[in-house]
Design an enzyme around this catalytic site. Structure first.
Site, PDB file in Angstrom:
ATOM      1  N   TYR A  37       9.545  31.712 -17.724  1.00 54.28           N
ATOM      2  CA  TYR A  37      10.237  30.450 -17.477  1.00 54.28           C
ATOM      3  C   TYR A  37      10.204  29.590 -18.739  1.00 54.28           C
ATOM      4  O   TYR A  37       9.152  29.101 -19.152  1.00 54.28           O
ATOM      5  CB  TYR A  37       9.593  29.691 -16.317  1.00 54.28           C
ATOM      6  CG  TYR A  37       9.739  30.365 -14.977  1.00 54.28           C
ATOM      7  CD1 TYR A  37      10.725  31.302 -14.744  1.00 54.28           C
ATOM      8  CD2 TYR A  37       8.869  30.059 -13.933  1.00 54.28           C
ATOM      9  CE1 TYR A  37      10.862  31.916 -13.505  1.00 54.28           C
ATOM     10  CE2 TYR A  37       8.999  30.663 -12.684  1.00 54.28           C
ATOM     11  CZ  TYR A  37       9.995  31.596 -12.491  1.00 54.28           C
ATOM     12  OH  TYR A  37      10.116  32.200 -11.272  1.00 54.28           O
ATOM     13  N   CYS A  62      16.558  31.228  -0.736  1.00 49.33           N
ATOM     14  CA  CYS A  62      17.267  30.493  -1.790  1.00 49.33           C
ATOM     15  C   CYS A  62      18.036  29.286  -1.244  1.00 49.33           C
ATOM     16  O   CYS A  62      19.097  28.925  -1.771  1.00 49.33           O
ATOM     17  CB  CYS A  62      18.221  31.423  -2.540  1.00 49.33           C
ATOM     18  SG  CYS A  62      17.399  32.714  -3.476  1.00 49.33           S
TER      19      CYS A  62
END
Length: 390
Positions: free
Chosen positions: A118, A271
């Protein structure tokens, strides 16, 4: 590499005035002795780990008095983790990362998860800075029973150098669990297991787990560990929600009962699909409206996606009957599975996180009857081996 950390004191009591100053005043010799004791404990625990699962007596789910958070063993290991964890790309949320972590911590969450990929490690730096700023206790406290901060790392080979880099970015000396991502077909399983064993024997971690591995791959790792007197994995990270059930409900339970591998599940709201915000299409401000998530938009707008939204409308009635929201129902539903040690939440704002953490209060309401109603609406309950025996 993905990292999570946890505070295993079930009560999660706030440190008394002066405790942090005492910890910070620890001499180098004392810290070195603590690290040495930690490595000794790790080596002894691991040397027995391959044999203790057969005689392991599961600790019952415990509940913190102050926060109501529930704690479970990570698989059949001795590590106790909150049944809800916070997992996200904290660098994407750098403006609110501290607020989210604080809300989670004060609610009893002791498991935080991120990954080295990330933003090139920026997420780990942010995590480390928040831990240091908040003075959340670190490695030496695990030895004397105080609140301790634990981390779980996800690796992309090479393992050792990757772990050292993550530890430096987070300003930590060790982590509780390292997670290996799905092995490359060209990487021998023995090499992965040996690498994880080396990391643990060096005192950089206590346990290791797998991420997105198949049941066959996990069993192979366990067999290799037994064959060469190495350390087997204790848990698997897997996607699990209303519309993704096969692996967690049919494949992993057998591994949980046979070799003690538990589950840390992710994406309980699929999601964002299960939040209900896509009921009337894709809002402009939603994740599915962004270019990188074109695949999510297509999934939502597909025929299967429309059928899922119809089922969610029916499930919303069950949530209303239980006095909770649809996301809370979905998260509590995931936690009904005995092999699920913790569910990772991905929240973009404090309001959403607070709502999702409220799923703890819904767990007692997830009776067999409610679960049956959910199964009837979803119509996708996978058949396990046990089903065929009846």
């Amino acid at each position: 590499m993905q990292v999570s950390f946890a505070c295993t004191d079930h009560g999660l009591k706030a440190p008394r005035n002066g405790e942090h100053s005492k910890q910070n005043a620890t001499s180098p010799n004392t810290a070195s002795q603590a690290r040495a004791r930690f490595r000794t404990v790790a080596l002894i625990a691991r040397s027995l780990g391959s044999f203790t699962h057969r005689y392991h007596h599961n600790l019952k789910e415990s509940t913190a008095k102050l926060t109501g958070m529930k704690y479970r063993n990570l698989g059949k290991s001795g590590l106790r983790v909150s049944c809800l964890g916070l997992g996200d790309n904290f660098s994407r949320l750098c403006q609110v990362a501290e607020q989210l972590m604080t809300i989670a911590y004060e609610s009893g969450v002791n498991l935080f998860d991120t990954a080295e990929v990330y933003s090139g490690g920026k997420a780990e730096i942010i995590l480390g800075n928040i831990i240091k700023k908040k003075c959340w206790s670190t490695a030496t406290n695990m030895l004397n029973g105080l609140i301790s901060v634990h981390c779980f790392l996800h690796f992309f080979l090479p393992l050792s150098s990757g772990l050292k880099g993550s530890l430096q970015r987070m300003q930590l000396e060790y982590v509780d669990v390292v997670f290996a991502n799905r092995p490359d077909s060209n990487t021998p399983m023995e090499e992965i297991v040996r690498a994880m064993t080396h990391v643990i024997n060096q005192g950089m971690s206590m346990y290791w787990g797998t991420s997105r591995w198949s049941a066959m791959e996990i069993m192979e790792a366990y067999s290799v560990a037994r064959q060469f007197n190495l350390i087997p994995p204790v848990c698997e990270q897997a996607e699990y929600h209303f519309f993704q059930r096969e692996k967690v409900e049919t494949q992993l339970p057998e591994l949980y009962h046979k070799i003690g591998v538990g589950v840390v599940s992710w994406s309980p709201l699929a999601c964002g699909i299960i939040t209900g915000k896509y009921e009337n299409g894709v809002p402009e401000s939603s994740r599915a409206s962004m270019k990188p998530y074109q695949w999510l938009r297509e999934k939502i707008m597909s025929e299967d996606g429309r059928k899922q939204q119809a089922k969610l409308k029916e499930l919303a009635h069950i949530a209303e009957k239980l006095g909770c929201t649809l996301p809370q129902l979905a998260i509590a539903w995931c936690l009904r599975n005995e092999g699920v040690s913790s569910v990772l939440l991905g929240s973009s704002n404090p309001t959403q996180l607070t709502e999702n953490l409220g799923a703890i209060q819904v767990i007692p309401k997830m009776t067999a009857g409610i679960a049956s109603e959910v199964d009837h609406i979803l119509g996708n309950r996978p058949h396990s081996k046990r089903d065929y025996h009846h």
